[in-house]
Design an enzyme around this catalytic site. Structure first.
Site, PDB file in Angstrom:
ATOM      1  N   HIS A 257     -11.489   4.455  32.321  1.00  0.00           N
ATOM      2  CA  HIS A 257     -10.694   3.376  32.913  1.00  0.00           C
ATOM      3  C   HIS A 257     -10.875   2.061  32.143  1.00  0.00           C
ATOM      4  O   HIS A 257     -12.009   1.595  31.990  1.00  0.00           O
ATOM      5  CB  HIS A 257     -11.090   3.173  34.375  1.00  0.00           C
ATOM      6  CG  HIS A 257     -10.866   4.381  35.218  1.00  0.00           C
ATOM      7  ND1 HIS A 257     -11.860   5.297  35.469  1.00  0.00           N
ATOM      8  CD2 HIS A 257      -9.747   4.836  35.843  1.00  0.00           C
ATOM      9  CE1 HIS A 257     -11.375   6.263  36.238  1.00  0.00           C
ATOM     10  NE2 HIS A 257     -10.099   6.022  36.459  1.00  0.00           N
TER      11      HIS A 257
ATOM     12  N   SER B 202      -4.858   7.323  37.750  1.00  0.00           N
ATOM     13  CA  SER B 202      -5.459   6.059  38.169  1.00  0.00           C
ATOM     14  C   SER B 202      -5.285   4.935  37.158  1.00  0.00           C
ATOM     15  O   SER B 202      -5.227   3.759  37.532  1.00  0.00           O
ATOM     16  CB  SER B 202      -6.955   6.257  38.447  1.00  0.00           C
ATOM     17  OG  SER B 202      -7.616   6.768  37.303  1.00  0.00           O
TER      18      SER B 202
ATOM     19  N   ASP C 279     -15.986   2.854  31.742  1.00  0.00           N
ATOM     20  CA  ASP C 279     -16.627   4.125  32.079  1.00  0.00           C
ATOM     21  C   ASP C 279     -16.175   5.271  31.167  1.00  0.00           C
ATOM     22  O   ASP C 279     -16.401   6.432  31.478  1.00  0.00           O
ATOM     23  CB  ASP C 279     -16.365   4.492  33.537  1.00  0.00           C
ATOM     24  CG  ASP C 279     -14.872   4.717  33.829  1.00  0.00           C
ATOM     25  OD1 ASP C 279     -14.038   4.439  32.933  1.00  0.00           O
ATOM     26  OD2 ASP C 279     -14.549   5.172  34.939  1.00  0.00           O
TER      27      ASP C 279
END
Length: 262
Positions: free
Chosen positions: A234, A54, A231
């Site tokens: 990310h 991601s 977080d």
């Protein structure tokens, strides 16, 4: 795949063969000549592929819409910067990061999402989801041997397809922010071990190595971790800029025209 199949050991075997016959091909003057990334290039027409999870995905588009195709992370920033500043180089950029991917996921889609694109430069960042699996399933352990074996396999596949491929490996990272705090001791130990594996593979294959953790650690002298990585995994917009600068600074070791970003 064993270490004997790596780029470094292949070069070593060719060199030793040449020594045994008393003849060393001009192309194999030394290990350094073929494996050290500091040999400069200004090659045009490079096809650059970003692969990973991601962090690389960046919510990229899955269509041919060029407004969204690179996502909104470091891969986008690298591509936009080089594309705008050096259009005459005709570098073409592709993002095939997929959110949630582990290195096993990369291996499963490697033929379609990597080899089929025939990149000239391959940039890989993976590992944090592998660590996440360990956190969620502690009874299975870290499975570090599987991580190393699988990672080595995708690099070997890529190098066998293109022996001139420039490979850029990124060190995975995690910080004690948000949900990561609860299982911090596991995350920290796990990711540190995966960092060492990536370093070993970078040495084995003679690749460039982007030390993202070092870049973030330096940035955190100015602002706390959550400013850069909201977080613990990310990056924020500012965090992706830290990654972009680290990537460009590292790849400038290979391509002299990128030294302007240092």
């Amino acid at each position: 795949m064993s270490n004997s199949s790596s780029r470094r050991n292949f070069i070593k075997s060719v060199t030793l063969t040449g020594l045994g016959t008393g003849m060393i091909p001009f192309e194999v003057l030394s290990m350094d000549t073929l494996t050290k990334p500091h040999l400069k290039s200004d090659k045009s027409g490079m096809k650059v592929l970003f692969q990973g999870d991601s962090i690389t995905d960046g919510n990229r588009g899955r269509t041919e819409d060029l407004n969204h195709i690179m996502g909104h992370g470091y891969a986008f920033s690298v591509a936009s910067r080089i594309g705008a500043d050096f259009p005459e180089k005709h570098w073409e950029f592709f993002n095939r990061g997929i959110s949630g991917n582990t290195v096993v996921d990369l291996q499963e889609r490697w033929t379609k999402d990597a080899l089929a694109l025939k990149p000239d430069l391959l940039s890989v960042l993976v590992g944090i989801n592998d660590a996440g699996q360990h956190v969620r399933n502690p009874e299975k352990g870290a499975q570090l041997a599987l991580f190393e074996e699988t990672y080595r396999d995708i690099l070997q596949q890529s190098w066998e397809q293109n022996p001139d491929l420039v490979i850029v490996l990124g060190l995975p990272f995690v910080y004690p922010v948000g949900k990561r705090v609860e299982h911090w001791s596991i995350y920290e130990k796990d990711v540190l071990q995966r960092q060492e594996i990536v370093k070993q593979l970078a040495d084995e294959f003679g690749t460039l190595l982007v030390d993202y953790p070092a870049a973030f650690d330096k940035a955190m002298e100015k602002a706390p971790a959550e400013y850069w990585i909201w977080d613990g995994v990310h990056p924020t917009v500012a965090g992706h800029e830290v990654m972009t600068k680290a990537w460009l600074d590292t790849v400038a070791d290979k391509f002299s025209f990128l030294e302007v970003y240092r």
